[in-house]
Design an enzyme around this catalytic site. Sequence first.
Site, PDB file in Angstrom:
ATOM      1  N   ILE A  59       0.671  -1.224   0.049  1.00  0.00           N
ATOM      2  CA  ILE A  59       0.101   0.199   0.155  1.00  0.00           C
ATOM      3  C   ILE A  59       0.894   1.250   0.032  1.00  0.00           C
ATOM      4  O   ILE A  59       0.393   2.207  -0.247  1.00  0.00           O
ATOM      5  CB  ILE A  59      -0.912  -0.037   0.998  1.00  0.00           C
ATOM      6  CG1 ILE A  59      -0.099  -0.093   2.624  1.00  0.00           C
ATOM      7  CG2 ILE A  59      -2.274  -1.267   0.942  1.00  0.00           C
ATOM      8  CD1 ILE A  59      -1.239   0.115   3.790  1.00  0.00           C
ATOM      9  N   SER A  78       0.999  -6.226  12.538  1.00  0.00           N
ATOM     10  CA  SER A  78       0.062  -6.639  13.555  1.00  0.00           C
ATOM     11  C   SER A  78       0.660  -7.152  14.764  1.00  0.00           C
ATOM     12  O   SER A  78       0.026  -7.356  15.815  1.00  0.00           O
ATOM     13  CB  SER A  78      -1.486  -7.203  13.055  1.00  0.00           C
ATOM     14  OG  SER A  78      -1.107  -8.571  12.689  1.00  0.00           O
ATOM     15  N   THR A 123      -7.710  -0.844  16.066  1.00  0.00           N
ATOM     16  CA  THR A 123      -7.586  -1.751  17.084  1.00  0.00           C
ATOM     17  C   THR A 123      -8.034  -1.382  18.368  1.00  0.00           C
ATOM     18  O   THR A 123      -8.048  -0.319  18.725  1.00  0.00           O
ATOM     19  CB  THR A 123      -6.054  -2.310  17.192  1.00  0.00           C
ATOM     20  OG1 THR A 123      -5.767  -3.370  18.300  1.00  0.00           O
ATOM     21  CG2 THR A 123      -4.968  -1.290  17.270  1.00  0.00           C
ATOM     22  N   ASP A 124      -8.356  -2.307  19.272  1.00  0.00           N
ATOM     23  CA  ASP A 124      -8.658  -1.769  20.694  1.00  0.00           C
ATOM     24  C   ASP A 124      -7.467  -1.583  21.486  1.00  0.00           C
ATOM     25  O   ASP A 124      -7.336  -0.863  22.441  1.00  0.00           O
ATOM     26  CB  ASP A 124      -9.317  -3.148  21.327  1.00  0.00           C
ATOM     27  CG  ASP A 124      -8.647  -4.253  21.401  1.00  0.00           C
ATOM     28  OD1 ASP A 124      -7.527  -4.399  20.637  1.00  0.00           O
ATOM     29  OD2 ASP A 124      -8.727  -5.421  22.237  1.00  0.00           O
ATOM     30  N   GLU A 125      -6.272  -1.969  20.815  1.00  0.00           N
ATOM     31  CA  GLU A 125      -4.942  -1.438  21.687  1.00  0.00           C
ATOM     32  C   GLU A 125      -4.769   0.138  21.547  1.00  0.00           C
ATOM     33  O   GLU A 125      -3.847   0.490  22.396  1.00  0.00           O
ATOM     34  CB  GLU A 125      -3.942  -2.103  21.119  1.00  0.00           C
ATOM     35  CG  GLU A 125      -4.131  -3.805  21.405  1.00  0.00           C
ATOM     36  CD  GLU A 125      -2.774  -4.585  21.065  1.00  0.00           C
ATOM     37  OE1 GLU A 125      -1.610  -3.978  21.569  1.00  0.00           O
ATOM     38  OE2 GLU A 125      -2.854  -5.646  20.485  1.00  0.00           O
ATOM     39  N   TYR A 147       3.470  -1.058  18.250  1.00  0.00           N
ATOM     40  CA  TYR A 147       2.211  -1.526  17.055  1.00  0.00           C
ATOM     41  C   TYR A 147       1.255  -0.441  17.363  1.00  0.00           C
ATOM     42  O   TYR A 147       0.599   0.054  16.472  1.00  0.00           O
ATOM     43  CB  TYR A 147       2.112  -3.004  17.600  1.00  0.00           C
ATOM     44  CG  TYR A 147       0.755  -3.447  17.041  1.00  0.00           C
ATOM     45  CD1 TYR A 147       0.046  -3.219  15.600  1.00  0.00           C
ATOM     46  CD2 TYR A 147      -0.505  -3.432  17.855  1.00  0.00           C
ATOM     47  CE1 TYR A 147      -0.991  -3.361  15.094  1.00  0.00           C
ATOM     48  CE2 TYR A 147      -1.752  -3.888  17.319  1.00  0.00           C
ATOM     49  CZ  TYR A 147      -2.055  -4.034  16.145  1.00  0.00           C
ATOM     50  OH  TYR A 147      -3.206  -4.124  15.729  1.00  0.00           O
ATOM     51  N   LYS A 151      -0.874   2.329  14.903  1.00  0.00           N
ATOM     52  CA  LYS A 151      -2.284   2.181  14.874  1.00  0.00           C
ATOM     53  C   LYS A 151      -2.836   3.609  15.395  1.00  0.00           C
ATOM     54  O   LYS A 151      -4.102   3.992  14.555  1.00  0.00           O
ATOM     55  CB  LYS A 151      -2.717   0.966  15.365  1.00  0.00           C
ATOM     56  CG  LYS A 151      -2.340  -0.452  14.705  1.00  0.00           C
ATOM     57  CD  LYS A 151      -2.702  -0.474  13.359  1.00  0.00           C
ATOM     58  CE  LYS A 151      -4.334  -0.980  13.040  1.00  0.00           C
ATOM     59  NZ  LYS A 151      -4.326  -1.160  11.517  1.00  0.00           N
ATOM     60  N   LYS A 186       0.784 -15.745  16.431  1.00  0.00           N
ATOM     61  CA  LYS A 186      -0.588 -15.301  17.292  1.00  0.00           C
ATOM     62  C   LYS A 186      -0.827 -16.737  18.269  1.00  0.00           C
ATOM     63  O   LYS A 186      -0.447 -18.086  17.946  1.00  0.00           O
ATOM     64  CB  LYS A 186      -1.765 -14.953  16.520  1.00  0.00           C
ATOM     65  CG  LYS A 186      -1.649 -13.776  15.815  1.00  0.00           C
ATOM     66  CD  LYS A 186      -1.314 -12.556  16.250  1.00  0.00           C
ATOM     67  CE  LYS A 186      -1.028 -11.397  15.376  1.00  0.00           C
ATOM     68  NZ  LYS A 186      -0.943 -10.112  16.116  1.00  0.00           N
ATOM     69  N   LEU A 187      -1.455 -16.339  19.472  1.00  0.00           N
ATOM     70  CA  LEU A 187      -1.722 -17.543  20.477  1.00  0.00           C
ATOM     71  C   LEU A 187      -2.091 -18.838  20.027  1.00  0.00           C
ATOM     72  O   LEU A 187      -1.490 -19.758  20.133  1.00  0.00           O
ATOM     73  CB  LEU A 187      -2.393 -16.941  21.652  1.00  0.00           C
ATOM     74  CG  LEU A 187      -2.644 -17.730  22.744  1.00  0.00           C
ATOM     75  CD1 LEU A 187      -1.281 -18.160  23.450  1.00  0.00           C
ATOM     76  CD2 LEU A 187      -3.626 -17.120  23.877  1.00  0.00           C
ATOM     77  N   ARG A 276       6.832  -9.669  28.685  1.00  0.00           N
ATOM     78  CA  ARG A 276       7.005  -8.959  27.639  1.00  0.00           C
ATOM     79  C   ARG A 276       6.708  -7.468  27.974  1.00  0.00           C
ATOM     80  O   ARG A 276       5.825  -6.987  28.794  1.00  0.00           O
ATOM     81  CB  ARG A 276       5.835  -9.121  26.579  1.00  0.00           C
ATOM     82  CG  ARG A 276       5.918  -8.435  25.382  1.00  0.00           C
ATOM     83  CD  ARG A 276       4.959  -9.034  24.340  1.00  0.00           C
ATOM     84  NE  ARG A 276       3.612  -8.416  24.653  1.00  0.00           N
ATOM     85  CZ  ARG A 276       2.623  -8.849  24.067  1.00  0.00           C
ATOM     86  NH1 ARG A 276       2.627  -9.713  22.835  1.00  0.00           N
ATOM     87  NH2 ARG A 276       1.416  -8.493  24.116  1.00  0.00           N
TER      88      ARG A 276
END
Length: 318
Positions: A59, A78, A123-125, A147, A151, A186-187, A276
């Site tokens: 992009i 992400s 994102t909610d973050e 990150y 965002k 991811k988890l 972390r």
Amino acid sequence: MKLIVITGCLGLIGNYVTRKCLEKGWKVYGIDKMTYAANQWALDEFMKNDNFTFVKEDICNLTSLPDCDYVINIAAESHVENSIIESDVFMRSNVLGVKNLLNIIKNKHANVFKRPVFLHFSTDEVYGDIKSGSHTEEDILKPSNPYSASKAAADMLVLAWSRTYDLEYLILRPTNNYGIGQYCEKLIPLSVKLLSLGRKINLHDKGNPVRNWLHSEDTATAVLTLIESAEVNQIYNISGNLEQKNYITAIKIVKAYDSSLSELDIHKYFNLQHVRKGQDVRYALDDQKLRSLGWSNNKNFDEEIESIVDYYKQNFKW
């Protein structure tokens, strides 16, 4: 018929959103630079649909977009852990990439085709963590890591370009997405990969951080709801229907992987020593604004986890 451009169409959320738009009979112009997290199988599926067109591109390097009704921007770096190690690629994709898309839309000639609405995935973050209660769309942004900072910066660009250049936008801020097509950093997919290799699952901060789980198919139906029902120039939170500690999520993953394991055996698969930096304690969103448009969750985590774990057991990814 609607004309939809989707960036990041081959990622986790992107493949669900693309599929839903095609099921509506809309024409979709998919853009993806096909990083390590892209799903080739999704491209193979979409290319069988006459309403789908694909362009392999970053992009940041795009110079034009086709005439369309909506540009749905899902393209992003992400993974928080990666941003902590090296943030430059996050600033490039998540900030400069968004700026480039906004400028392309700004410069489109309105005399030929109305400028598209920019539907941007946040994102909610961006809100940072919250120990109790839930964030609303009016709360200030307090990102905790590179990150989420990238965002949040992109969200600010969208708002600024709207005010200065009269761009129409919608910003969607989802909680923790899961589903088929998520890369094994991811988890859920990472845990399955580690279990398959006979290795322990690292759980940050003893697995105590709390996450809200949102299936990507529910996220995709929310996108359709926004396109069909929402007023433009609005921000919408979208929350999953299950909140739990990462430790509990990991137990459910292990049980789905091998139902014969005892409770004592399960705990042997965890490494609780990892800490972390910038770790958020809990994310939570109030999404009544979106639900007032008629959207609701249909996917149940406890019902979906077995099939998702089985998928990753059968599809090893390097």
